[in-house]
Each structure stands twice: as C-alpha cells, then as structure tokens.
Design an enzyme around this catalytic site. Structure first.
Site, mmCIF file in Angstrom:
data_model
loop_
_atom_site.group_PDB
_atom_site.id
_atom_site.type_symbol
_atom_site.label_atom_id
_atom_site.label_comp_id
_atom_site.label_asym_id
_atom_site.label_seq_id
_atom_site.Cartn_x
_atom_site.Cartn_y
_atom_site.Cartn_z
ATOM 1 N N TYR A 145 0.860 -1.288 -0.135
ATOM 2 C CA TYR A 145 0.022 0.143 0.001
ATOM 3 C C TYR A 145 0.866 1.191 -0.089
ATOM 4 O O TYR A 145 0.322 2.542 -0.322
ATOM 5 C CB TYR A 145 -0.877 -0.012 1.291
ATOM 6 C CG TYR A 145 -2.161 -0.602 1.064
ATOM 7 C CD1 TYR A 145 -2.336 -1.800 0.820
ATOM 8 C CD2 TYR A 145 -3.314 -0.026 1.172
ATOM 9 C CE1 TYR A 145 -3.648 -2.674 0.485
ATOM 10 C CE2 TYR A 145 -4.493 -0.454 1.129
ATOM 11 C CZ TYR A 145 -4.797 -2.046 0.579
ATOM 12 O OH TYR A 145 -6.082 -2.661 0.476
ATOM 13 N N LYS A 196 3.082 -14.983 1.977
ATOM 14 C CA LYS A 196 3.279 -15.903 0.482
ATOM 15 C C LYS A 196 4.907 -16.101 0.812
ATOM 16 O O LYS A 196 5.670 -15.698 -0.062
ATOM 17 C CB LYS A 196 3.069 -15.146 -0.503
ATOM 18 C CG LYS A 196 1.460 -15.434 -0.703
ATOM 19 C CD LYS A 196 1.102 -16.808 -1.297
ATOM 20 C CE LYS A 196 1.535 -17.090 -2.655
ATOM 21 N NZ LYS A 196 0.855 -18.487 -2.979
ATOM 22 N N ASP A 229 -2.951 -17.875 0.279
ATOM 23 C CA ASP A 229 -3.762 -18.419 -0.550
ATOM 24 C C ASP A 229 -4.597 -19.804 0.236
ATOM 25 O O ASP A 229 -5.830 -19.983 0.192
ATOM 26 C CB ASP A 229 -3.395 -18.758 -1.949
ATOM 27 C CG ASP A 229 -2.100 -19.678 -1.750
ATOM 28 O OD1 ASP A 229 -1.553 -19.824 -0.805
ATOM 29 O OD2 ASP A 229 -1.879 -20.549 -2.827
ATOM 30 N N ASP A 253 -6.338 -7.356 3.717
ATOM 31 C CA ASP A 253 -7.644 -6.499 3.152
ATOM 32 C C ASP A 253 -8.330 -7.543 2.511
ATOM 33 O O ASP A 253 -9.679 -7.584 2.873
ATOM 34 C CB ASP A 253 -6.911 -5.612 2.205
ATOM 35 C CG ASP A 253 -7.935 -4.744 1.328
ATOM 36 O OD1 ASP A 253 -8.930 -4.193 1.977
ATOM 37 O OD2 ASP A 253 -7.744 -4.633 -0.042
ATOM 38 N N ASP A 257 -12.107 -9.140 4.113
ATOM 39 C CA ASP A 257 -13.318 -9.137 3.343
ATOM 40 C C ASP A 257 -14.187 -10.620 3.355
ATOM 41 O O ASP A 257 -15.258 -10.654 3.535
ATOM 42 C CB ASP A 257 -13.288 -8.700 2.250
ATOM 43 C CG ASP A 257 -13.622 -7.148 1.977
ATOM 44 O OD1 ASP A 257 -13.384 -6.391 3.007
ATOM 45 O OD2 ASP A 257 -14.099 -6.583 0.780
HETATM 46 C C1 IPM Z 1 -10.435 -1.519 3.732
HETATM 47 C C2 IPM Z 1 -10.608 -0.794 2.283
HETATM 48 C C3 IPM Z 1 -9.439 0.093 1.962
HETATM 49 C C4 IPM Z 1 -8.352 -0.479 1.843
HETATM 50 C C5 IPM Z 1 -9.714 1.075 0.681
HETATM 51 C C6 IPM Z 1 -11.049 1.840 0.791
HETATM 52 C C7 IPM Z 1 -8.632 1.904 0.567
HETATM 53 O O1 IPM Z 1 -10.809 -1.793 1.294
HETATM 54 O O2 IPM Z 1 -10.292 -0.748 4.678
HETATM 55 O O3 IPM Z 1 -10.430 -2.705 3.657
HETATM 56 O O4 IPM Z 1 -8.018 -1.166 0.852
HETATM 57 O O5 IPM Z 1 -7.441 -0.575 2.834
HETATM 58 MG MG MG Z 2 -11.055 -3.567 2.083
#
Ligand code: IPM
Ligand code: MG
Length: 368
Positions: A145, A196, A229, A253, A257
């Site tokens: 990032y 990884k 993975d 990230d 999710d």
């Molecule tokens: C998160 C989001 C952010 C990230 C975006 C909005 C920049 O997806 O907080 O997970 O990638 O960190």
């Molecule tokens: Mg995210």
C-alpha cells in the site's frame, strides 16, 4: 453526579452511507452523555469525496490536525463512483490512507463474529459458521500500500509499466505480531500468521520474525504459519479452526473481506486501527465499519448502522477505558437482534425490516 473528564471524539462520516450510519453513532454518544453523565465531546469533519467537493482535496490539514488531537476518530466510509476517475492523490481513499499512515495506526483489528441470530444470513452452512469468532490483525501502514517505488511510467517499447513495491522491515513485522499475540493471550491462545513465503522474500522475513516473537515472548501461544492462498481456502472450508490471524496489509484487506462475509453481512463488522501506546498507555486510534460507502443505497435509510455502532463500542473498550459501557452497547445490539429487527442487508423470513434510524433507536432503547 461526578462528571469524568472530557473525551474528545472526532466523527468523520465521509461519503455514501457514512453520514447515515455515523448519525446513529451520534445518537448513542448523546445518550451516554445524557444518561450516564459522560462527557464525550464530538467534533465533525469532512473526509473523502465530500471533502474533495468542497476543498479539492480528500482531507484538509484542519481535519487532519483535529484527528491528531482526538482520543478516538470514528470514520464512516469514503469513496464512490463519482470520484473514481480522479488522479490518485485526490481520490477519497487517500484520506483514509493518510490518516492510517500519519497517525501511525499500524494494527488493524477486524473481528469476524457470526451472531447466533444471523447464522442463516451466511452463505455457508450454519454448522460451519455458528459460533465463529475470529480476530484478523491486519498490518496497516506498510507493505504494498505504501512501498516505494510506485507509479505508472512509460518504458522503451512504448508500453507503460505499473509499479508497486511490497516491503517490510523487521520492526514493522514485530510490532504487529506482538499485537496479535497479546490479543490471542486473552482469547484462545492461537495465532495463524499468513504470508506467501513460497514466492516472496518479504514473506520469508515475515514468517521468521513472527516465529521469533513467539519463541522469545509468547511460548504458550500456538503459532501456525499458513500461506495466504491456503488461508483464503481454509476460511471457507473450516473457519472455526482460526482464533487470531495476523497478516500484511494487502492479504489482510482481502482475507478480512472474506472473513466478514462468513458472518452474513459486512453491515455488522466493526474495526479498530491502533497505534503504539505512549508512556501513559494512551494511543492514537481510528474506528470504522469494515463496509464501504455503498453508494447504491446511500440516502435511502437502508444502511445497517450496527457495524458503526460496534466500532464505537470498540472505541469505548480500546481507547476510552470504558469497558462497562462497551458491554452495555454490545448487549443492546444482541437484544435488538434477538427481537428480530433487521435492516435490509440481514433480513430473512419472519423478521421485521427496519430502517437505519429505527435500528439505531431500537439499540438505544435497550441500553441500560
Ligand atoms: C479497507 C478498504 C480500504 C483498503 C480502501 C477503501 C482504501 O478496502 O479498509 O479494507 O483497501 O484498505
Ligand atoms: Mg478492504
């Protein structure tokens, strides 16, 4: 009644559904101020696309300094299709990344808990997810990032090349690993570290440093190394094998999710981003729901405020030393779910659909 000292909280609603969900947090803060004689002082600022519209930048210095001076920042969400084509430095997400980086919030805690009332909202079988309680610790200020060099540049043959750099130093790995081990110490004493290392040197270093932290300081914690993975696969196959997962910024990230979705809805999950403790035990912090700005439902009163409300609860617990109040709020959320109230994202047969503000009001009505 004794009043405790003023606690400065900065609210940054941001874009899309941010304003609606943070609106409900505001109501809860007001309830604590009134009914419990707490002295939360809130200020608000613009971040993301709404800041760009007004100031031509995703966050102004003024808002940034307010964040620096607050005990806790509570952010809604940033981003939306309207700003997708802006140059990188002006995009709403830059506000978030600047706050994370410059407040040095290196540890991002993302719990994925499957509430018993909502096992049916998950796309996985109930027996796979019921009772699920994972804590993902995502490194938040390093890795790809922020790594340099980065950019898009022309190359000899007329093509262009996109470049990002994934790198980690030992100290960056060690400090986030410690956060994970400390959390595991209060939970089921299991840490899974994901990288990884089969293809990336930074992954090899990650694995070695995490192992060293365990060997030196946390002999009683069970540490497992897992390729990222494989972790993605295991999260779907048998998510209850995990207690605490620690991983880098990008894998965190993605895996967070995925873990979030195991629980049925992104609308339920809070997060905390924490910096290092100073000598008084205080740290900078920012709290935000894991969900995004959901522009498709913005302004319709459909957004689920629970993720934001639970983010405030994490702020009470981690930054404001108000564990009792956090318990009170967490229980109120559980009771409302027990009563069968649901926002649209978690609605199922036989349950009652409520709006964003009805959900907020119902939670307040259950506070003690
Ligand atoms: C998160 C989001 C952010 C990230 C975006 C909005 C920049 O997806 O907080 O997970 O990638 O960190
Ligand atoms: Mg995210």
């Amino acid at each position: 009644m004794i009043k405790i000292k003023k606690r400065k909280i900065l609210l940054l609603p941001g874009d899309g559904i941010g304003a609606e969900v943070i609106g409900e947090v505001k109501k809860i803060i007001n309830w604590f101020n009134k009914k419990k004689s707490l002295d939360f002082q809130t200020e608000e600022g613009l971040v993301g696309g709404v800041s760009y519209e007004k100031h031509k930048k995703p966050i102004t210095d003024e808002v940034f300094y307010k964040a620096l001076e607050s005990e806790a920042v509570i952010l809604g969400a940033v981003g939306g299709p309207k700003w997708d084509n802006l140059e990188f430095s002006k995009r709403p997400e830059r506000a978030l990344l600047k706050l994370r980086k410059e407040l040095k919030l290196f540890a991002n805690l993302r719990p994925a808990i499957c509430f018993k009332q909502l096992v049916d909202a998950s796309s996985l079988k109930p027996e796979i997810v019921s009772g699920l309680d994972i804590m993902i610790v995502r490194e938040l200020t390093g890795g790809i990032y922020f790594g340099e060099p980065r950019g898009i540049k022309p190359i000899e043959n007329g093509e262009r090349k996109g470049i990002n750099t994934h790198s980690y130093t030992s100290s960056e790995i060690i400090r986030v690993a410690k956060v994970a081990f400390e959390l595991a110490q209060k939970r089921n004493k299991k840490v899974t570290s994901c990288e990884k290392s089969n293809v990336m040197e930074a992954g090899v270093l990650w694995r070695e440093e995490v192992q060293k932290v365990k060997d030196e300081d946390y002999p009683n914690i069970e540490l497992k190394h897992m390729l990222a993975d494989n972790c993605a696969m295991q999260l779907l196959r048998d998510p209850k094998q995990f207690d605490v997962i620690v991983t880098d910024n990008l894998f965190g990230d993605i895996l967070s999710d995925e873990a979030a979705m195991l629980t049925g809805s992104l609308g339920l999950l809070p997060s905390a981003s924490l910096g290092a403790k100073d000598k008084n035990g205080k740290m900078r912090s920012m709290y935000e729901p894991v969900h995004g700005s959901a522009p498709d439902i913005a302004g319709k009163g459909q957004a689920n405020p629970i993720a934001s409300i639970l983010s405030f609860s994490m702020a009470l617990r981690y930054s404001l030393d108000l564990d009792k109040e956090a318990d009170n709020l967490d229980k109120a959320v559980q009771k409302v779910l027990d009563d069968g109230l649901r926002t649209k994202d978690i609605l199922s047969k036989g349950k009652k659909e409520v709006s964003t503000s009805q959900m907020g009001d119902a939670i307040i009505s259950k506070l003690k």
